[in-house]
Scaffold this active site. Structure first.
Site, PDB file in Angstrom:
ATOM      1  N   ASN A  85       0.825  -1.206   0.000  1.00  0.00           N
ATOM      2  CA  ASN A  85       0.000   0.000   0.000  1.00  0.00           C
ATOM      3  C   ASN A  85       0.860   1.258   0.000  1.00  0.00           C
ATOM      4  O   ASN A  85       1.940   1.290   0.576  1.00  0.00           O
ATOM      5  CB  ASN A  85      -0.933   0.001   1.209  1.00  0.00           C
ATOM      6  CG  ASN A  85      -1.884  -1.186   1.189  1.00  0.00           C
ATOM      7  OD1 ASN A  85      -2.006  -1.841   0.163  1.00  0.00           O
ATOM      8  ND2 ASN A  85      -2.523  -1.470   2.303  1.00  0.00           N
ATOM      9  N   HIS A 102       5.820  -0.515  -2.762  1.00  0.00           N
ATOM     10  CA  HIS A 102       5.332   0.217  -3.942  1.00  0.00           C
ATOM     11  C   HIS A 102       5.376   1.729  -3.756  1.00  0.00           C
ATOM     12  O   HIS A 102       4.662   2.459  -4.448  1.00  0.00           O
ATOM     13  CB  HIS A 102       3.911  -0.250  -4.300  1.00  0.00           C
ATOM     14  CG  HIS A 102       3.841  -1.671  -4.768  1.00  0.00           C
ATOM     15  ND1 HIS A 102       2.674  -2.402  -4.853  1.00  0.00           N
ATOM     16  CD2 HIS A 102       4.818  -2.513  -5.186  1.00  0.00           C
ATOM     17  CE1 HIS A 102       2.940  -3.623  -5.302  1.00  0.00           C
ATOM     18  NE2 HIS A 102       4.228  -3.719  -5.502  1.00  0.00           N
TER      19      HIS A 102
HETATM   20  P1  OAD Z   1      -5.992  -6.015  -4.731  1.00  0.00           P
HETATM   21  O1  OAD Z   1      -7.007  -4.985  -4.990  1.00  0.00           O
HETATM   22  O2  OAD Z   1      -5.442  -6.771  -5.879  1.00  0.00           O
HETATM   23  O3  OAD Z   1      -6.549  -7.077  -3.721  1.00  0.00           O
HETATM   24  C1  OAD Z   1      -7.238  -6.704  -2.571  1.00  0.00           C
HETATM   25  C2  OAD Z   1      -7.544  -7.954  -1.773  1.00  0.00           C
HETATM   26  O4  OAD Z   1      -8.164  -7.546  -0.559  1.00  0.00           O
HETATM   27  C3  OAD Z   1      -8.503  -8.921  -2.466  1.00  0.00           C
HETATM   28  O5  OAD Z   1      -7.941 -10.228  -2.425  1.00  0.00           O
HETATM   29  C4  OAD Z   1      -9.774  -8.853  -1.606  1.00  0.00           C
HETATM   30  O6  OAD Z   1     -10.434 -10.096  -1.506  1.00  0.00           O
HETATM   31  C5  OAD Z   1      -9.212  -8.432  -0.276  1.00  0.00           C
HETATM   32  N1  OAD Z   1     -10.146  -7.702   0.603  1.00  0.00           N
HETATM   33  C6  OAD Z   1     -11.219  -6.941   0.287  1.00  0.00           C
HETATM   34  N2  OAD Z   1     -11.798  -6.421   1.381  1.00  0.00           N
HETATM   35  C7  OAD Z   1     -11.073  -6.861   2.445  1.00  0.00           C
HETATM   36  C8  OAD Z   1     -11.139  -6.684   3.865  1.00  0.00           C
HETATM   37  N3  OAD Z   1     -12.097  -5.931   4.431  1.00  0.00           N
HETATM   38  N4  OAD Z   1     -10.209  -7.291   4.622  1.00  0.00           N
HETATM   39  C9  OAD Z   1      -9.241  -8.055   4.073  1.00  0.00           C
HETATM   40  N5  OAD Z   1      -9.126  -8.260   2.753  1.00  0.00           N
HETATM   41  C10 OAD Z   1     -10.009  -7.672   1.949  1.00  0.00           C
HETATM   42  O7  OAD Z   1      -4.831  -5.293  -3.879  1.00  0.00           O
HETATM   43  P2  OAD Z   1      -3.314  -5.711  -3.720  1.00  0.00           P
HETATM   44  O8  OAD Z   1      -3.164  -7.162  -3.568  1.00  0.00           O
HETATM   45  O9  OAD Z   1      -2.761  -4.827  -2.665  1.00  0.00           O
HETATM   46  O10 OAD Z   1       0.132  -1.956  -7.450  1.00  0.00           O
HETATM   47  O11 OAD Z   1      -2.737  -5.251  -5.111  1.00  0.00           O
HETATM   48  C11 OAD Z   1      -1.380  -5.343  -5.345  1.00  0.00           C
HETATM   49  C12 OAD Z   1      -0.933  -4.220  -6.240  1.00  0.00           C
HETATM   50  O12 OAD Z   1      -1.718  -4.194  -7.428  1.00  0.00           O
HETATM   51  C13 OAD Z   1      -1.143  -2.831  -5.680  1.00  0.00           C
HETATM   52  O13 OAD Z   1      -0.100  -2.444  -4.830  1.00  0.00           O
HETATM   53  C14 OAD Z   1      -1.185  -1.990  -6.893  1.00  0.00           C
HETATM   54  C15 OAD Z   1      -2.112  -2.825  -7.708  1.00  0.00           C
HETATM   55  O14 OAD Z   1      -2.098  -2.644  -9.062  1.00  0.00           O
HETATM   56  C16 OAD Z   1       0.534  -0.969  -8.234  1.00  0.00           C
HETATM   57  O15 OAD Z   1      -0.177   0.004  -8.479  1.00  0.00           O
HETATM   58  C17 OAD Z   1       1.929  -1.144  -8.735  1.00  0.00           C
END
Ligand code: OAD
Ligand code: ZN
Length: 227
Positions: A85, A102
């Site tokens: 994040n 990131h």
């Molecule tokens: P994602 O948006 O890909 O994934 C978010 C995750 O959080 C999903 O697996 C959801 O199921 C989960 N989720 C949703 N609500 C939740 C809650 N209340 N508690 C726990 N989990 C929950 O986000 P990231 O994995 O962080 O990069 O994405 C990785 C990277 O992709 C980001 O840093 C960004 C993005 O493109 C760049 O911009 C380079």
């Protein structure tokens, strides 16, 4: 050692949108137009408008219980946070041992002189903002698609993952590399991997424990065993 890898899902309960999923940013916005160096070169104004909007959303958000629990775990158990994040909510909740893979949405970088500094103004005075030192174009100091991760942060993240005894994976879709590789490194090095996510992810089959809940509620379930 206790290590947590966090993603956008941990900030969802603070009202910061995630990237993937039904309500995710990448459903409404095209990452190739907003989160690549080529997009910025082509149209810095549009990219900055999008970042300015996200800065406004994040400025209004407060850290939630899950951020605070991780800050408690740092105080009690020396937990490290590795985060994808850019919102800085872990630090606002009191975490100090935070590795930002990131970058940070509150930091900017000058494309001309290389100056790098925090600029927390909301709203920004001009879009795109200019460097106070040389007048060059500033960009958000975040990692875009196709860019390498900051070397120091990545090295430290690999090292912590290999040394972890318990590795928490909270609120990440585990689809973006190299971050998604870290839980596997931890697992291979003998850590117990605990996933907290309302949805299944590609990591789920490798996790020792998967808690299908939101970040705050899920952490509440395991924190007693960790302290
Ligand atoms: P994602 O948006 O890909 O994934 C978010 C995750 O959080 C999903 O697996 C959801 O199921 C989960 N989720 C949703 N609500 C939740 C809650 N209340 N508690 C726990 N989990 C929950 O986000 P990231 O994995 O962080 O990069 O994405 C990785 C990277 O992709 C980001 O840093 C960004 C993005 O493109 C760049 O911009 C380079
Ligand atoms: Zn400059």
């Amino acid at each position: 050692m206790l290590v947590a890898l966090t993603g956008a899902g941990i900030s969802a309960e603070s009202g910061v949108p995630t990237f993937r999923g039904e309500e995710g940013l990448w459903k409404r916005y095209d990452p190739s137009r907003l989160a690549t160096p080529e997009a910025f070169q082509r149209d810095p104004k549009t990219v900055w408008e999008w970042y300015a909007w996200r800065r406004e959303v994040i400025a209004k958000a407060e850290p939630n219980e899950a951020h605070r629990t991780l800050a408690d775990l740092e105080r009690e158990k020396g937990l490290w946070v590795i985060t994808q994040n850019v919102d800085g909510l872990h630090q606002r909740a009191g975490s100090k041992k935070v590795i930002e893979l990131h970058g940070n949405i509150w930091r900017v970088r000058c494309l001309s002189c290389g100056a790098r500094f925090y600029d927390r103004r909301v709203p920004l005075k001009e879009i795109p903002p200019r460097c106070g030192k040389c007048g060059g174009l500033l960009r958000p100091d975040v990692v875009w698609f196709g860019e390498p991760l900051p070397e120091d942060a990545l090295r430290k993240a690999y090292d912590l993952s290999a040394r972890a005894e318990v590795f928490l994976v909270i609120g990440t879709s585990a689809t973006v590399y190299p971050a998604a590789e870290l839980p596997l490194i931890a697992k291979r090095s003998g850590a117990k991997v605990i996933e907290i996510n309302p949805e299944e992810t590609p990591l789920t089959p490798f996790a020792d424990l998967s808690i299908r809940k939101g970040a705050s509620e899920g952490l509440r379930e395991v924190v007693g065993d960790l302290i």
